[in-house]
Design a protein around this motif. Structure first.
Motif, PDB file in Angstrom:
ATOM      1  N   ARG A 186       0.828  -1.208   0.000  1.00 38.92           N
ATOM      2  CA  ARG A 186       0.000   0.000   0.000  1.00 38.92           C
ATOM      3  C   ARG A 186       0.863   1.258   0.000  1.00 38.92           C
ATOM      4  O   ARG A 186       0.540   2.244  -0.675  1.00 38.92           O
ATOM      5  N   LEU A 187       1.950   1.237   0.761  1.00 37.88           N
ATOM      6  CA  LEU A 187       2.841   2.394   0.819  1.00 37.88           C
ATOM      7  C   LEU A 187       3.399   2.701  -0.566  1.00 37.88           C
ATOM      8  O   LEU A 187       3.415   3.857  -1.016  1.00 37.88           O
ATOM      9  N   ALA A 188       3.873   1.674  -1.272  1.00 30.50           N
ATOM     10  CA  ALA A 188       4.406   1.884  -2.622  1.00 30.50           C
ATOM     11  C   ALA A 188       3.315   2.339  -3.577  1.00 30.50           C
ATOM     12  O   ALA A 188       3.516   3.250  -4.389  1.00 30.50           O
ATOM     13  N   ALA A 189       2.137   1.723  -3.492  1.00 29.53           N
ATOM     14  CA  ALA A 189       1.050   2.039  -4.419  1.00 29.53           C
ATOM     15  C   ALA A 189       0.551   3.466  -4.251  1.00 29.53           C
ATOM     16  O   ALA A 189       0.268   4.160  -5.240  1.00 29.53           O
ATOM     17  N   GLU A 190       0.429   3.920  -3.017  1.00 26.52           N
ATOM     18  CA  GLU A 190      -0.039   5.283  -2.785  1.00 26.52           C
ATOM     19  C   GLU A 190       0.880   6.311  -3.436  1.00 26.52           C
ATOM     20  O   GLU A 190       0.439   7.385  -3.849  1.00 26.52           O
ATOM     21  N   ARG A 191       2.157   5.967  -3.547  1.00 31.38           N
ATOM     22  CA  ARG A 191       3.133   6.867  -4.156  1.00 31.38           C
ATOM     23  C   ARG A 191       3.371   6.564  -5.639  1.00 31.38           C
ATOM     24  O   ARG A 191       4.185   7.224  -6.277  1.00 31.38           O
ATOM     25  N   GLY A 192       2.694   5.549  -6.142  1.00 33.01           N
ATOM     26  CA  GLY A 192       2.848   5.189  -7.541  1.00 33.01           C
ATOM     27  C   GLY A 192       4.187   4.573  -7.886  1.00 33.01           C
ATOM     28  O   GLY A 192       4.621   4.629  -9.036  1.00 33.01           O
ATOM     29  N   LEU A 193       4.850   3.974  -6.898  1.00 29.54           N
ATOM     30  CA  LEU A 193       6.174   3.396  -7.111  1.00 29.54           C
ATOM     31  C   LEU A 193       6.070   1.900  -7.361  1.00 29.54           C
ATOM     32  O   LEU A 193       5.365   1.193  -6.632  1.00 29.54           O
ATOM     33  N   PRO A 194       6.760   1.376  -8.371  1.00 25.29           N
ATOM     34  CA  PRO A 194       6.714  -0.066  -8.620  1.00 25.29           C
ATOM     35  C   PRO A 194       7.347  -0.862  -7.507  1.00 25.29           C
ATOM     36  O   PRO A 194       8.142  -0.350  -6.713  1.00 25.29           O
ATOM     37  N   MET A 195       6.994  -2.151  -7.466  1.00 24.53           N
ATOM     38  CA  MET A 195       7.442  -3.044  -6.400  1.00 24.53           C
ATOM     39  C   MET A 195       8.548  -3.974  -6.877  1.00 24.53           C
ATOM     40  O   MET A 195       8.577  -4.397  -8.032  1.00 24.53           O
ATOM     41  N   LEU A 196       9.421  -4.335  -5.942  1.00 28.67           N
ATOM     42  CA  LEU A 196      10.322  -5.468  -6.101  1.00 28.67           C
ATOM     43  C   LEU A 196       9.804  -6.564  -5.179  1.00 28.67           C
ATOM     44  O   LEU A 196       9.705  -6.363  -3.963  1.00 28.67           O
ATOM     45  N   GLY A 211      -2.350  -7.131  -7.522  1.00 32.60           N
ATOM     46  CA  GLY A 211      -3.747  -6.708  -7.491  1.00 32.60           C
ATOM     47  C   GLY A 211      -4.005  -5.668  -6.424  1.00 32.60           C
ATOM     48  O   GLY A 211      -4.707  -4.670  -6.665  1.00 32.60           O
ATOM     49  N   LEU A 212      -3.467  -5.886  -5.222  1.00 34.65           N
ATOM     50  CA  LEU A 212      -3.614  -4.905  -4.142  1.00 34.65           C
ATOM     51  C   LEU A 212      -2.957  -3.595  -4.524  1.00 34.65           C
ATOM     52  O   LEU A 212      -3.512  -2.504  -4.285  1.00 34.65           O
ATOM     53  N   TRP A 213      -1.779  -3.653  -5.148  1.00 33.57           N
ATOM     54  CA  TRP A 213      -1.083  -2.428  -5.572  1.00 33.57           C
ATOM     55  C   TRP A 213      -1.946  -1.651  -6.562  1.00 33.57           C
ATOM     56  O   TRP A 213      -2.088  -0.425  -6.435  1.00 33.57           O
ATOM     57  N   ARG A 214      -2.515  -2.336  -7.526  1.00 31.77           N
ATOM     58  CA  ARG A 214      -3.308  -1.651  -8.548  1.00 31.77           C
ATOM     59  C   ARG A 214      -4.539  -0.978  -7.942  1.00 31.77           C
ATOM     60  O   ARG A 214      -4.851   0.176  -8.252  1.00 31.77           O
ATOM     61  N   ARG A 215      -5.239  -1.703  -7.070  1.00 34.27           N
ATOM     62  CA  ARG A 215      -6.436  -1.121  -6.446  1.00 34.27           C
ATOM     63  C   ARG A 215      -6.075   0.089  -5.592  1.00 34.27           C
ATOM     64  O   ARG A 215      -6.771   1.121  -5.629  1.00 34.27           O
ATOM     65  N   THR A 216      -4.995  -0.019  -4.846  1.00 32.59           N
ATOM     66  CA  THR A 216      -4.587   1.079  -3.966  1.00 32.59           C
ATOM     67  C   THR A 216      -4.109   2.277  -4.768  1.00 32.59           C
ATOM     68  O   THR A 216      -4.415   3.436  -4.436  1.00 32.59           O
ATOM     69  N   ALA A 217      -3.347   2.029  -5.830  1.00 33.62           N
ATOM     70  CA  ALA A 217      -2.840   3.130  -6.663  1.00 33.62           C
ATOM     71  C   ALA A 217      -3.978   3.878  -7.332  1.00 33.62           C
ATOM     72  O   ALA A 217      -3.977   5.116  -7.400  1.00 33.62           O
ATOM     73  N   LEU A 218      -4.962   3.156  -7.838  1.00 30.43           N
ATOM     74  CA  LEU A 218      -6.109   3.807  -8.469  1.00 30.43           C
ATOM     75  C   LEU A 218      -6.891   4.626  -7.451  1.00 30.43           C
ATOM     76  O   LEU A 218      -7.317   5.750  -7.736  1.00 30.43           O
ATOM     77  N   ALA A 219      -7.065   4.063  -6.250  1.00 31.83           N
ATOM     78  CA  ALA A 219      -7.791   4.784  -5.205  1.00 31.83           C
ATOM     79  C   ALA A 219      -7.043   6.031  -4.760  1.00 31.83           C
ATOM     80  O   ALA A 219      -7.662   7.011  -4.312  1.00 31.83           O
ATOM     81  N   GLY A 221      -5.524   7.982  -6.734  1.00 33.21           N
ATOM     82  CA  GLY A 221      -5.627   8.988  -7.778  1.00 33.21           C
ATOM     83  C   GLY A 221      -4.654   8.847  -8.927  1.00 33.21           C
ATOM     84  O   GLY A 221      -4.611   9.715  -9.813  1.00 33.21           O
ATOM     85  N   HIS A 222      -3.882   7.777  -8.959  1.00 31.06           N
ATOM     86  CA  HIS A 222      -2.964   7.578 -10.075  1.00 31.06           C
ATOM     87  C   HIS A 222      -3.746   7.128 -11.306  1.00 31.06           C
ATOM     88  O   HIS A 222      -4.730   6.389 -11.198  1.00 31.06           O
ATOM     89  N   SER A 223      -3.336   7.566 -12.462  1.00 29.73           N
ATOM     90  CA  SER A 223      -4.077   7.298 -13.687  1.00 29.73           C
ATOM     91  C   SER A 223      -4.032   5.818 -14.044  1.00 29.73           C
ATOM     92  O   SER A 223      -3.060   5.115 -13.729  1.00 29.73           O
ATOM     93  N   PRO A 224      -5.057   5.322 -14.718  1.00 29.77           N
ATOM     94  CA  PRO A 224      -5.034   3.927 -15.168  1.00 29.77           C
ATOM     95  C   PRO A 224      -3.833   3.612 -16.045  1.00 29.77           C
ATOM     96  O   PRO A 224      -3.288   2.509 -15.990  1.00 29.77           O
ATOM     97  N   GLU A 225      -3.381   4.591 -16.842  1.00 26.83           N
ATOM     98  CA  GLU A 225      -2.226   4.377 -17.702  1.00 26.83           C
ATOM     99  C   GLU A 225      -0.964   4.151 -16.868  1.00 26.83           C
ATOM    100  O   GLU A 225      -0.161   3.253 -17.169  1.00 26.83           O
ATOM    101  N   ARG A 226      -0.808   4.952 -15.825  1.00 21.72           N
ATOM    102  CA  ARG A 226       0.372   4.790 -14.967  1.00 21.72           C
ATOM    103  C   ARG A 226       0.314   3.478 -14.206  1.00 21.72           C
ATOM    104  O   ARG A 226       1.328   2.801 -14.044  1.00 21.72           O
ATOM    105  N   VAL A 227      -0.864   3.112 -13.768  1.00 14.81           N
ATOM    106  CA  VAL A 227      -1.016   1.857 -13.029  1.00 14.81           C
ATOM    107  C   VAL A 227      -0.704   0.672 -13.932  1.00 14.81           C
ATOM    108  O   VAL A 227      -0.001  -0.271 -13.536  1.00 14.81           O
ATOM    109  N   THR A 228      -1.207   0.724 -15.153  1.00  9.26           N
ATOM    110  CA  THR A 228      -0.968  -0.373 -16.085  1.00  9.26           C
ATOM    111  C   THR A 228       0.498  -0.491 -16.459  1.00  9.26           C
ATOM    112  O   THR A 228       1.025  -1.602 -16.632  1.00  9.26           O
TER     113      THR A 228
END
Length: 343
Positions: A186-196, A211-219, A221-228
């Motif tokens: 969640r910490l990485a997703a909120e900042r839009g940072l990819p995971m290792l 999946g958790l990263w994608r849901r959290t990143a979208l919530a 406010g990160h764009s779907p393009e950035r999440v994808t």
């Protein structure tokens, strides 16, 4: 799909530390020759599990030794270093390498490192978000000051600025975060940072974390393009042979001794008891989870992981034999016999 080598600089029983570091450097050189995309450098202190104490220092050497290869830290342990000091080093490597450096950061573990370097257990337990945010500001802003619980200083100029790269795109080095729990995801997703994601995880666990990263990143406010487009990295083990049984045998002979020696050497900062994995059982798990076997089996394994998780970048430990010549051959076969099967 982008495949790189994960370099631990592991000291196997009976080996010297210089031997382990020489193998690490040669692995990177051969990785570039073999056509791999990248190398990822681990960082450890006071244990033979890995004898590289500064991933950014080794990254500087390897960036100078190579011309095409991307070099990343996997990871720089943030509680052991001031975020500004690490940010300055990352900016320097980004600017001087033509943008080939990736900064991977993580919390590390509750080890005696925290006592030696003065961070203390609180830096590990609670301080990572503040340190990460300060680091990110340093890599993106012209002037930075801080007024947090752990870091407080007057505003100063960022020199050198990562955006000043002559042949760059105006952004700083890529930053990725090692994630081992829903909290860190969640910490990485909120900042839009990819995971290792670590090599102890299988496809199902990694798919859940993505999946958790994608849901959290979208919530957040990160764009779907950035999440994808997020370039998560999956760490694993790769050992190749003409017969899968032979590849497994190599690892089952070499890894348990290194794992026992390396894991037993870890000392906690506060005396807490840490249950270490059984070395043989862990080796068997790694053989089952990752591309261990024939080149075709390895390619199929990587393709399956990518399909199940959506991850397209891999950092593969190739020094599992503990032998320099065998490691070089393993990396060359990865480039010549596995990469072409992946397209």
């Amino acid at each position: 799909m982008r495949v790189g080598a994960f370099i631990l600089a592991a000291q196997f029983p009976g080996q010297g530390q210089g031997e382990a570091l020489h193998r690490a450097v040669r692995t990177a050189e051969v990785a570039e020759e073999a056509g791999l995309d990248s190398v990822w450098l681990a960082e450890h202190h006071f244990v033979p599990y890995g004898v590289c104490p500064s991933a950014v220092t080794l990254a500087a050497l390897l960036l100078g030794r190579t011309r095409r290869l991307r070099v990343g830290t996997a990871v720089s342990v943030l509680p052991n270093v001031h975020p500004v000091a690490l940010g300055e080093q990352a900016a320097l490597l980004h600017l001087t390498s033509g943008g080939r450096f990736t900064l991977g950061v993580g919390r590390g573990g509750p080890w005696v490192d925290l006592e030696v370097f003065g961070g203390g257990a609180d830096a590990y337990e609670n301080g990572f978000p503040e340190a990460l945010d300060l680091l990110r500001r340093w890599l993106t802003e012209a002037r930075v000051g801080a007024s947090g619980e752990r870091y407080a200083f007057r505003e100063v100029a960022v020199v050198p600025r990562p955006s000043e790269a002559l042949d760059g795109d105006g952004t700083g080095p890529e930053v990725i975060v090692a994630c081992t729990s829903p909290r860190s995801v969640r910490l990485a997703a909120e900042r839009g940072l990819p995971m290792l994601l670590g090599m102890h995880c299988g496809d199902e666990d990694k798919a859940e974390m993505v999946g958790l990263w994608r849901r959290t990143a979208l919530a957040a406010g990160h764009s779907p393009e950035r999440v994808t487009a997020a370039g998560h990295v999956s760490a694993g083990v790769c050992q190749l042979a003409d017969r899968s049984a032979d590849a497994r045998e190599v690892l089952l002979k070499a890894l348990p001794g290194w794992l026992k020696q390396g894991l037993d050497a870890h000392v906690t900062v506060d005396g807490r008891v840490r249950a270490m994995r059984d070395p043989v059982a862990y080796t068997e798990l790694l053989c089952a989870l990752h591309p261990v076997g024939t080149p075709k089996r390895a390619a199929d394994r990587l393709a399956a992981t990518s399909e199940r998780t959506g991850i397209t970048r891999f950092a593969l430990l190739s020094e599992g034999s503990g032998d320099l010549a065998a490691t070089e051959e393993n990396v060359r076969r990865l480039g010549a016999e596995v990469l072409p099967r992946l397209g």
